[in-house]
Design an enzyme around this catalytic site. Structure first.
Site, PDB file in Angstrom:
ATOM      1  N   LYS B  82      32.476  55.247 116.431  1.00 60.42           N
ATOM      2  CA  LYS B  82      31.739  53.982 117.200  1.00 60.42           C
ATOM      3  C   LYS B  82      32.032  54.155 118.806  1.00 60.42           C
ATOM      4  O   LYS B  82      33.295  54.455 119.136  1.00 60.42           O
ATOM      5  CB  LYS B  82      32.433  52.679 116.675  1.00 60.42           C
ATOM      6  CG  LYS B  82      31.816  51.384 117.197  1.00 60.42           C
ATOM      7  CD  LYS B  82      32.702  50.196 116.705  1.00 60.42           C
ATOM      8  CE  LYS B  82      32.057  48.770 116.991  1.00 60.42           C
ATOM      9  NZ  LYS B  82      33.059  47.794 116.094  1.00 60.42           N
ATOM     10  N   SER B 157      29.984  44.892 114.032  1.00 60.46           N
ATOM     11  CA  SER B 157      29.406  45.462 115.157  1.00 60.46           C
ATOM     12  C   SER B 157      29.123  47.003 114.869  1.00 60.46           C
ATOM     13  O   SER B 157      28.507  47.822 115.583  1.00 60.46           O
ATOM     14  CB  SER B 157      30.315  45.064 116.298  1.00 60.46           C
ATOM     15  OG  SER B 157      31.427  45.709 116.111  1.00 60.46           O
ATOM     16  N   SER B 181      33.790  43.492 111.405  1.00 59.50           N
ATOM     17  CA  SER B 181      32.802  44.392 112.162  1.00 59.50           C
ATOM     18  C   SER B 181      32.864  45.884 111.566  1.00 59.50           C
ATOM     19  O   SER B 181      32.188  46.673 111.636  1.00 59.50           O
ATOM     20  CB  SER B 181      33.253  44.805 113.883  1.00 59.50           C
ATOM     21  OG  SER B 181      32.554  43.610 114.452  1.00 59.50           O
TER      22      SER B 181
END
Lengths: 97, 492, 489
Positions: B82, B157, B181
């Site tokens: 990420k 996320s 997330s």
């Protein structure tokens, strides 16, 4: 308690966010909504309850006083939007008003 | 049944292939690159690809292995991050325009440890900026899409990482979990996602959202892979004062021990109308399966959980408002021209941050400002204590707790962006876990009969009992057999 | 409004003092702590506030701060916390400062000052630990922030451990405030935890001063005075400010709460900010750090290993050497001076008062002229002891000794060497002196007669003549004896 425009302006100034009028209006409504929901916990009687700062009860995390290598000046300034004489350049510093 | 293509195989299987000499890391990396080329136009999961760097790393890994000097079983298996993990010399944006073109001079501990294990860095994945969001629509660059249905969000996320893993594009990827997330996108994409105990994985080099809640977690297609990836990065880091003092547990050990006799709690307050019927159906099936596997299910009551969302949406924005103050156009990132510092800071931040980030900064600033601290932030930290205590009480009776990961399956792009509060409320099952700091993970439990989209089962464990959590997840996954079947792969 | 007569006004002063700790590395990272240097060469992801970086507490900074707390008789917190103080300023890389708010390391201390008007006990509200900011260079205009065109930021100093010491408003004169700062400096220096150089900013003093009519319960409008860059200027600035407020009140004016800047050159203060800006720092516990718990044994071990502090030293010197308070105060003002004196007194072994006189009356003069301090002086303490010994033995006169000291100061040679090189040893050969004494008596018959008549004070005049004739080399004691014998009535 409702959030008014003055509160939005104050908070935007503290947070250094230049919001336009539309954003301020929208933000006022959203903050009112969200803080209204979040504010429900205000009704809870939590006297005598200790706040939890950390999930784990760790204490005394420290390091020995030892020098480790620093970045070079060019690495430190590598991503600077503006630099001069090895320093970060910023526009005129004024007080918050 | 023909074995699945290389890019679909779990990392543990790939490791065996590398070890046996059936496969080289360069071959694997090339296969992954081809697959990414195929799926990326549909899922838009990357913010940056590092193909060349991965191939160089793969060649180096092959050379090591040929000399009999493989660093770990995972040497040469690429991993995606990420784009909230700081990577030396590879731009890191946290999904926000305010960090555009920032080239970090250092690596996050997670990146450092995985690199030391030989895993080549394979790209930086999309996210809601600064990890604020549950859909990846709040990325400052572009939304990502769900491989099961590109009209739908992959969750967030860590949506980019989840979409890539679910699409069979990378074997594993790292995400971060502040309020769900990792687990929520894992559930929405039909893969495994784990959030370890707060402090198990170092936060050093993870761009901070909410410091007392943020944790890194693996996103994988198998429980075993999640255990392997997590074990690689876990353990004390002297650079993170909040990291646990002990070394990393090897979660692969005893993974197959089963759950016979384990007491598993079902959350009384989470029953009923809170979830979509299809989600409820699948999760109820999962409870039945756990019982058949020998676990003893009983109801547990967690009354404080109803206050978790309000507490979370005060604590996380408050910490974020402070953590994000540094993005001011002075030291890195773009800058808006202005004649004085206040105007420069304010315009740079207004233009650089997305709407969701600004909203949370405003909420957090308000919650901390003079006169409101006790009513908001202070009170929320006390609610946190109630949640910790409720869980402690529950864990005196049961070994693990189960519930849905998300009340819904993947929703359509644009469906929820207009109403931030409703988006926040959908974090109801994941947020209490972060507030308490306990570990939890999401494992796929098939697809919803309503819409054919994946549903995740959340397993919550006591502090630092990742082992029991992984054992239960593994037993469940193996018995269900969904992930390894064709049914468990999106048709992309 | 009635005009208050001067004698009914009283002054209240509280101090806020910042001390940079002399640790090897910074507060939360391993960058070196130093003064100056090439800009932005002592930074890292942590002290530059780069995304993802995290602070880790320097354990020595905790120890040093606790030592300061112990020295100020504070109660040491069993549990202390760091907090974030949120405000935007470009010299602060994270736009928050890690500091202590609730639960600082030390609270509720006090310090007793021996002032001219007796002992004063000054409360120390708190001693806490925080990180310093970087430095701004203001470009364009006069070089001050107000009319500059832009600024340049250097983060070398950012993250240096900084201790804040806050006093109660227990000080009532500028002199007391000056004395407090001098004593604080001496204490911190004795602890060895800071360079305490005001000119380099490792000791920084801000003061709150207000004047009110005696008997009023409320304090007067609080004026914060900044930019006092030496201990002397603390006294000057506050004297000026006290006088300014006094005059204003006497003239019936109303004082406003404001921040004023002290100008070293003019010795006056001028307004920096008239309206006290409503700061909203949004303090909250620093989530990147964990609490510090001070074990009792650890605090006791620190207490037991504290070095001798100035107050203790003063008592000991008074007892051991019998020195008057004035001399003690001068010698105890800095660690270097105190150590120098003690070494000299030890080497000398005789009446320490003699050593003191040489240091204060002579050596300090030379140091002042040369513009250096004692640590840079070429004369070693034992060498001064040697010089005083030569005077005691009568080998040289006091006057000669001063000349010798001047040479020693330049070269660092021993007193005996200088005496030999310069041929300064006193003439003590009676046969040689006898002839000179006879000459002088012959040349000054009137004076000689006076002495013969019993006016013994005139003998000094004749001794002086002998000294002049011998170029100062005669042993004056011997000359006096010879004159007495020869002119005995």
């Amino acid at each position: 308690m409702g959030i008014d425009r003055a509160a939005v302006d104050h908070v935007a100034r503290l947070a250094r966010l230049a919001l336009d009028d539309d954003e301020r209006d929208r933000m006022r409504a959203e903050l009112d909504d969200i803080l209204g929901h979040a504010g429900r916990i205000q009704a809870l009687d939590l006297d005598g309850v200790e706040p939890t700062l950390h999930p784990l009860p760790l204490v005394n995390a420290s390091r020995p006083d030892e020098i480790t290598p620093s970045l070079s000046q060019s690495d430190a300034l590598r991503s600077a939007p503006e630099a001069e004489d090895g320093r970060f350049r910023v526009p005129r510093i004024i007080e918050d008003a | 049944m023909t074995p699945p293509a290389l890019h679909w195989r779990p990392a543990t299987e790939l490791a065996a292939g590398l070890d046996a000499g059936d496969l080289t890391s360069v071959e694997l990396t090339e296969a992954i690159i081809r697959r990414c080329d195929d799926v990326e136009p549909h899922i838009a999961a990357f913010l940056q690809r590092t193909d060349e760097r991965a191939l160089t790393g793969a060649a180096a890994a092959d050379a090591r292995r040929a000399r009999g000097e493989a660093l770990t079983p995972w040497d040469g298996i690429p991993v995606a991050y990420k784009d909230i993990f700081v990577t030396r010399d590879v731009p890191t944006t946290a999904g926000s325009r305010i960090l555009e073109r920032w080239v970090p001079p250092y690596d996050a501990t997670v990146v450092e440890r995985c690199s030391a294990a030989g895993m080549p860095l394979f790209g930086k994945t999309n996210l809601d900026q600064f990890a604020m969001g549950s859909s990846t629509e709040h990325s400052g660059f572009h939304p990502s899409r769900n491989p099961w249905d590109p009209a739908r969000v992959p969750g967030g996320s860590s949506g980019g990482s989840a979409a890539l893993v679910a699409a069979g594009a990378v074997p594993w990827a790292w995400g971060t979990d502040t309020g769900g997330s990792v687990r929520q996108p894992a559930a929405l994409c039909g893969i495994v996602g784990a959030k370890p105990t707060y402090g198990l994985v170092s936060r050093y080099g993870m761009v901070a959202f909410a410091s007392s809640l943020d944790q890194a977690g693996p996103l994988t297609r198998s429980v075993e892979d999640a255990a392997a990836l997590l074990s690689t990065a876990a353990g004390h880091d002297p650079r993170d004062s909040t990291s646990i003092r002990d070394g990393a547990p090897n979660l692969l050990e005893g993974l197959g021990e089963g759950i016979a006799g384990k007491r598993i709690g079902v959350v009384e307050e989470f029953g009923g109308e809170g979830s979509q019927p299809g989600v409820r159906a699948r999760v109820d099936d999962a409870y039945g399966r756990l019982e058949r596997l020998g676990a003893v299910l009983e109801e547990v009551s967690l009354p404080s959980f109803e206050h978790a969302i309000p507490a979370y949406y005060l604590i996380a924005p408050a910490e974020a408002s402070s953590n994000l103050a540094r993005y001011d156009g002075v030291r890195y990132g773009p800058r808006r021209v202005a004649t004085d510092i206040v105007a420069m800071n304010s315009k740079t931040r207004a233009d650089g941050f997305g709407a969701e980030v600004k909203r949370r900064i405003m909420i957090g600033t308000y919650a901390l400002s003079a006169g409101y601290y006790d009513a908001y932030y202070g009170k929320a930290q006390k609610v946190r204590t109630l949640i910790v205590e409720d869980l402690k009480r529950a864990f005196q009776r049961v070994d693990l707790i189960v519930c849905p990961t998300s009340p819904t399956t993947a929703f359509k792009l644009g469906e929820r962006t207009a109403d931030p509060l409703s988006m926040y409320l959908s974090d109801v099952y994941t947020v209490p876990v972060n507030l308490a700091g306990v570990p939890a993970m999401s494992v796929p439990c098939g697809t919803s009969p309503d819409d054919g989209l994946p549903v995740g089962l959340q397993i919550i464990a006591p502090v630092l009992d990742e082992r029991s959590m992984f054992q239960a997840a593994y037993a469940f996954e193996q018995d269900l057999g969904w992930a390894e079947s064709d049914e468990g792969r999106p048709n992309l | 409004m009635s005009v208050a007569p001067p004698h009914t006004l009283e002054t209240t002063i509280g101090l806020e003092i910042h001390v940079e700790l002399a640790t090897a590395s910074k507060m939360f990272c391993g960058c070196k702590v130093a003064f100056g240097g090439e800009p932005n060469t002592r930074t890292c992801p942590v002290c530059l506030g780069l995304p993802g970086s995290l602070p880790v507490v320097n354990e020595r900074a905790i120890e040093y701060t606790t030592r300061i707390g112990v020295a100020f008789n504070c109660s040491i917190a069993k549990r202390s916390l760091f907090a974030r103080k949120n405000y935007f300023y470009p010299d602060m890389p994270k736009n928050y400062q890690i500091t202590q708010y609730e639960l600082p390391l030390a609270t509720q201390g006090h310090l007793t000052l021996d002032g001219e008007s007796g002992a004063v006990s000054v409360g120390v509200t708190r001693v806490h630990l925080e990180e310093d900011t970087g430095g701004s260079l203001h470009v364009g205009g006069s070089g001050r922030i107000a009319d500059s065109e832009y600024s340049l930021e250097d983060y070398n100093r950012a993250g240096t451990p900084l201790v804040e010491i806050v006093t109660e408003p227990d000080l009532h004169t500028a002199e007391q405030a000056r004395l407090f700062v001098a004593e604080l400096r001496a204490i911190v220096e004795a602890l060895g935890v800071s360079d305490v150089r005001m000119e380099e900013g490792s000791l920084r003093v801000d003061a709150n001063i207000s004047v009110r009519r005696a008997g009023e319960v409320e304090h007067g409008a609080k004026v914060e005075v900044k930019n006092m860059n030496s201990i002397r200027s603390v006294g000057r600035a506050l004297e000026h400010e006290e006088e300014r407020q006094r005059k204003a009140l006497e003239a019936g004016e109303t004082l406003v709460q404001e921040t004023r800047h002290f100008d070293e050159k003019t010795g006056t203060t001028s307004s920096l900010r008239t309206k006290e800006y409503a700061f909203d720092y949004r303090y909250f516990p620093e989530p990147d750090l964990v609490p510090f718990e001070a074990a009792d044994e650890w605090v006791e071990a620190l207490r037991a290993s504290q070095p001798e502090l100035p107050a203790e030293r003063r008592v000991r010197w008074k007892q051991t050497y019998g020195l008057p308070p004035g001399d003690v105060a001068v010698l105890a003002s800095s660690k270097a001076t105190a150590a120098w004196f003690e070494a000299a007194a030890l080497a000398y072994g005789g009446d320490a008062k003699k050593i003191v006189n040489w240091i204060i009356a002579d050596l300090f003069g030379l140091l002042n002229e040369a513009g250096i301090d004692l640590t840079e002086c070429k004369i070693a303490p034992a060498q001064l002891a040697g010089l005083v010994g030569l005077v005691d033995d009568g080998a040289i006169s006091g006057k000669q000794a001063k000349e010798v000291l001047g040479h020693m100061f330049k070269t660092g040679d021993d007193a005996a060497e200088v005496v030999q090189d310069k041929g300064l040893e006193q003439e003590s050969d009676t046969a040689v002196l006898d002839a000179v004494v006879e000459e002088v008596i012959a040349e000054n018959p009137e004076a000689a007669d006076k002495v013969r008549a019993g006016q013994l004070n005139t003998i000094g005049f004749l001794v002086g003549r002998v000294m002049r004739k011998t170029g100062g080399s005669a042993n004056p004691k011997l000359v006096t004896e010879l004159l007495r014998t020869k002119l005995a009535g």
